[in-house]
Design an enzyme around this catalytic site. Sequence first.
Site, PDB file in Angstrom:
ATOM      1  N   GLU A 275     -37.283 -36.456 -11.872  1.00 44.70           N
ATOM      2  CA  GLU A 275     -36.198 -37.012 -12.695  1.00 44.70           C
ATOM      3  C   GLU A 275     -36.661 -38.226 -13.486  1.00 44.70           C
ATOM      4  O   GLU A 275     -36.131 -39.326 -13.320  1.00 44.70           O
ATOM      5  CB  GLU A 275     -35.052 -37.469 -11.773  1.00 44.70           C
ATOM      6  CG  GLU A 275     -34.497 -36.433 -10.839  1.00 44.70           C
ATOM      7  CD  GLU A 275     -33.601 -37.040  -9.757  1.00 44.70           C
ATOM      8  OE1 GLU A 275     -33.655 -38.261  -9.507  1.00 44.70           O
ATOM      9  OE2 GLU A 275     -32.820 -36.276  -9.170  1.00 44.70           O
ATOM     10  N   PRO A 276     -37.661 -38.073 -14.345  1.00 43.98           N
ATOM     11  CA  PRO A 276     -38.089 -39.239 -15.108  1.00 43.98           C
ATOM     12  C   PRO A 276     -37.077 -39.604 -16.197  1.00 43.98           C
ATOM     13  O   PRO A 276     -36.495 -38.724 -16.832  1.00 43.98           O
ATOM     14  CB  PRO A 276     -39.413 -38.779 -15.742  1.00 43.98           C
ATOM     15  CG  PRO A 276     -39.306 -37.292 -15.817  1.00 43.98           C
ATOM     16  CD  PRO A 276     -38.420 -36.859 -14.700  1.00 43.98           C
ATOM     17  N   ARG A 278     -37.111 -43.413 -17.858  1.00 42.79           N
ATOM     18  CA  ARG A 278     -37.760 -44.445 -18.672  1.00 42.79           C
ATOM     19  C   ARG A 278     -39.035 -43.944 -19.360  1.00 42.79           C
ATOM     20  O   ARG A 278     -39.270 -44.251 -20.519  1.00 42.79           O
ATOM     21  CB  ARG A 278     -38.107 -45.632 -17.762  1.00 42.79           C
ATOM     22  CG  ARG A 278     -38.591 -46.877 -18.465  1.00 42.79           C
ATOM     23  CD  ARG A 278     -39.107 -47.898 -17.450  1.00 42.79           C
ATOM     24  NE  ARG A 278     -38.155 -48.174 -16.397  1.00 42.79           N
ATOM     25  CZ  ARG A 278     -37.249 -49.149 -16.431  1.00 42.79           C
ATOM     26  NH1 ARG A 278     -37.192 -49.960 -17.445  1.00 42.79           N
ATOM     27  NH2 ARG A 278     -36.416 -49.319 -15.416  1.00 42.79           N
ATOM     28  N   CYS A 346     -22.624 -66.430 -27.001  1.00 46.37           N
ATOM     29  CA  CYS A 346     -22.413 -67.751 -26.419  1.00 46.37           C
ATOM     30  C   CYS A 346     -22.785 -67.776 -24.936  1.00 46.37           C
ATOM     31  O   CYS A 346     -21.937 -67.927 -24.066  1.00 46.37           O
ATOM     32  CB  CYS A 346     -20.970 -68.169 -26.618  1.00 46.37           C
ATOM     33  SG  CYS A 346     -20.510 -68.030 -28.332  1.00 46.37           S
ATOM     34  N   GLU A 347     -24.050 -67.546 -24.649  1.00 46.85           N
ATOM     35  CA  GLU A 347     -24.597 -67.625 -23.288  1.00 46.85           C
ATOM     36  C   GLU A 347     -26.058 -68.022 -23.444  1.00 46.85           C
ATOM     37  O   GLU A 347     -26.762 -67.427 -24.267  1.00 46.85           O
ATOM     38  CB  GLU A 347     -24.618 -66.246 -22.605  1.00 46.85           C
ATOM     39  CG  GLU A 347     -23.308 -65.548 -22.515  1.00 46.85           C
ATOM     40  CD  GLU A 347     -22.887 -65.316 -21.069  1.00 46.85           C
ATOM     41  OE1 GLU A 347     -23.589 -65.776 -20.140  1.00 46.85           O
ATOM     42  OE2 GLU A 347     -21.843 -64.690 -20.888  1.00 46.85           O
ATOM     43  N   TYR A 375     -32.581 -47.610 -21.204  1.00 45.13           N
ATOM     44  CA  TYR A 375     -31.734 -48.698 -20.688  1.00 45.13           C
ATOM     45  C   TYR A 375     -31.471 -49.740 -21.783  1.00 45.13           C
ATOM     46  O   TYR A 375     -31.395 -50.930 -21.524  1.00 45.13           O
ATOM     47  CB  TYR A 375     -32.356 -49.314 -19.420  1.00 45.13           C
ATOM     48  CG  TYR A 375     -32.683 -48.248 -18.385  1.00 45.13           C
ATOM     49  CD1 TYR A 375     -31.651 -47.594 -17.720  1.00 45.13           C
ATOM     50  CD2 TYR A 375     -33.989 -47.833 -18.132  1.00 45.13           C
ATOM     51  CE1 TYR A 375     -31.923 -46.567 -16.827  1.00 45.13           C
ATOM     52  CE2 TYR A 375     -34.272 -46.811 -17.236  1.00 45.13           C
ATOM     53  CZ  TYR A 375     -33.226 -46.183 -16.584  1.00 45.13           C
ATOM     54  OH  TYR A 375     -33.485 -45.173 -15.701  1.00 45.13           O
TER      55      TYR A 375
HETATM   56  C1  LIG Z   1     -32.433 -44.179 -12.472  1.00 45.37           C
HETATM   57  C2  LIG Z   1     -32.795 -42.940 -11.753  1.00 45.37           C
HETATM   58  C3  LIG Z   1     -33.839 -42.137 -12.201  1.00 45.37           C
HETATM   59  C4  LIG Z   1     -34.709 -42.492 -13.385  1.00 45.37           C
HETATM   60  O1  LIG Z   1     -35.489 -43.610 -13.197  1.00 45.37           O
HETATM   61  P1  LIG Z   1     -36.573 -43.996 -14.325  1.00 45.37           P
HETATM   62  O2  LIG Z   1     -37.182 -45.226 -13.824  1.00 45.37           O
HETATM   63  O3  LIG Z   1     -35.814 -44.197 -15.587  1.00 45.37           O
HETATM   64  O4  LIG Z   1     -37.540 -42.876 -14.419  1.00 45.37           O
HETATM   65  C5  LIG Z   1     -34.079 -40.951 -11.537  1.00 45.37           C
HETATM   66  N1  LIG Z   1     -33.336 -40.584 -10.474  1.00 45.37           N
HETATM   67  C6  LIG Z   1     -32.322 -41.331 -10.012  1.00 45.37           C
HETATM   68  C7  LIG Z   1     -31.544 -40.865  -8.849  1.00 45.37           C
HETATM   69  C8  LIG Z   1     -32.011 -42.535 -10.637  1.00 45.37           C
HETATM   70  O5  LIG Z   1     -31.008 -43.275 -10.162  1.00 45.37           O
END
Ligand SMILES: *Cc1c(COP(=O)(O)O)cnc(C)c1O
Length: 421
Positions: A275-276, A278, A346-347, A375
């Site tokens: 599940e990539p 980023r 304003c922070e 993100y």
């Molecule tokens: C956030 C998340 C990801 C992705 O993480 P990356 O650092 O963006 O690759 C994959 N699986 C789960 C369950 C997440 O919460």
Amino acid sequence: MDHFLYRDGQLMAEDVAVTDIAAAVGTPFYAYSSATLLRHFKLFDDALAGTDHLVCFAMKSCSNIAVLKLLGDAGAGMDVVSGGEYLRAKAAGVSGDKIVFSGIGKTRDEMRIALEGGIRQFNVESEPEMQVLSDVAVSLGMVAPITVRVNPDVDAKTHAKISTGKKEDKFGIPISRAREVYATAAKLPGLKVIGIDVHIGSQLTELEPFRLAYRKVAELTETLRADGHEITRLDLGGGLGIPYARDNNAPPLPLEYGALIKEEVGHLGCEIEIEPGRLISGNAGILVADVIYVKEGEGRKFLILDAAMNDLIRPAMYEAHHDIIPVQEPAPGEDQTEYDIVGPVCESGDTFAKGRNMPTLKAGELVAFRSAGAYGAVMSSEYNSRPLIPEVLVHGDQFAVIRRRPTFDEMINRDTIPEWL
Ligand SMILES: *Cc1c(COP(=O)(O)O)cnc(C)c1O
């Protein structure tokens, strides 16, 4: 590698000059490169070649439906963490059997949406969630395929706010209790146990934590099989990091990560999911902003941009570094100035960088934040009543606005004044 390079003194997004996009949509805006998105997806897909696998894009990193359609059409599955994300994936044309539902707080409504629309599997994170999911599935006359997310108690050696695989983190069930939890799951009428899930954190810059976690998952697979569970699928999470600063050591490549996966779990004959997020979207996006003012402070210069923390919160939230470069290529040997680079909110936290050496800039010049595709837009807000900024997708020499800038009226008219006021 990405597709944001200088050509003839101009920063390009693939074959489009960033200034041309700015002229068409105004600043600030996000721009994504389809070639980079596809390239990064393919790196993972190729890294797992020879195994039965599905690369599920963690769409919380960048969830515009045009981006999802691009990746979905290339063969990606989706990892979703809410009903809204599930519906976005569907709206982008991704079929339910390629959507994995993660997250520790799924509601009954979200479970129903996913069961009715079709789902590859739920990654369940607690016993109470198991019970509820089983109830919802039974009420619909369905059986929900599940993995259980185990927490392997591994230090991902990343920022504390994005570590998820240590025992003090809120995610998953402790791996030490896995046998008991799987036994409970197997007895629930609305669930079918199909595998194991693990995700230890984000922006990991070393492979060793993955190795430790996957080794524990491999051991657990054998143990659970011996207990009589059919473990046919391993979801190994996301989290591989990206180089945010040009001059830093690059994190491991997807190819090395894929080799590690094959080494640690390849012998088990399971279908592999990763599940990539980023690494697919991060370096595929830039945030472009205009310099509004250059302000002389006491002993420091402030570069005040029209982008702010509400548009890109990572520096304020995670002390994250983004390379910030001028859109007009600086001449070799051009003067550098040290700036604090800030937004108008304003922070004091609305600071993108302190003491950053940059080519000298004037008001009206454009800058680009690199590595802003993940993100970035997804975490933006309208704080200070700043409308959400546009997203643009580039493809070769074409670009399209994939989320337009709302008008001030659209933003304000979402509020209503009660009759009695
Ligand atoms: C956030 C998340 C990801 C992705 O993480 P990356 O650092 O963006 O690759 C994959 N699986 C789960 C369950 C997440 O919460």
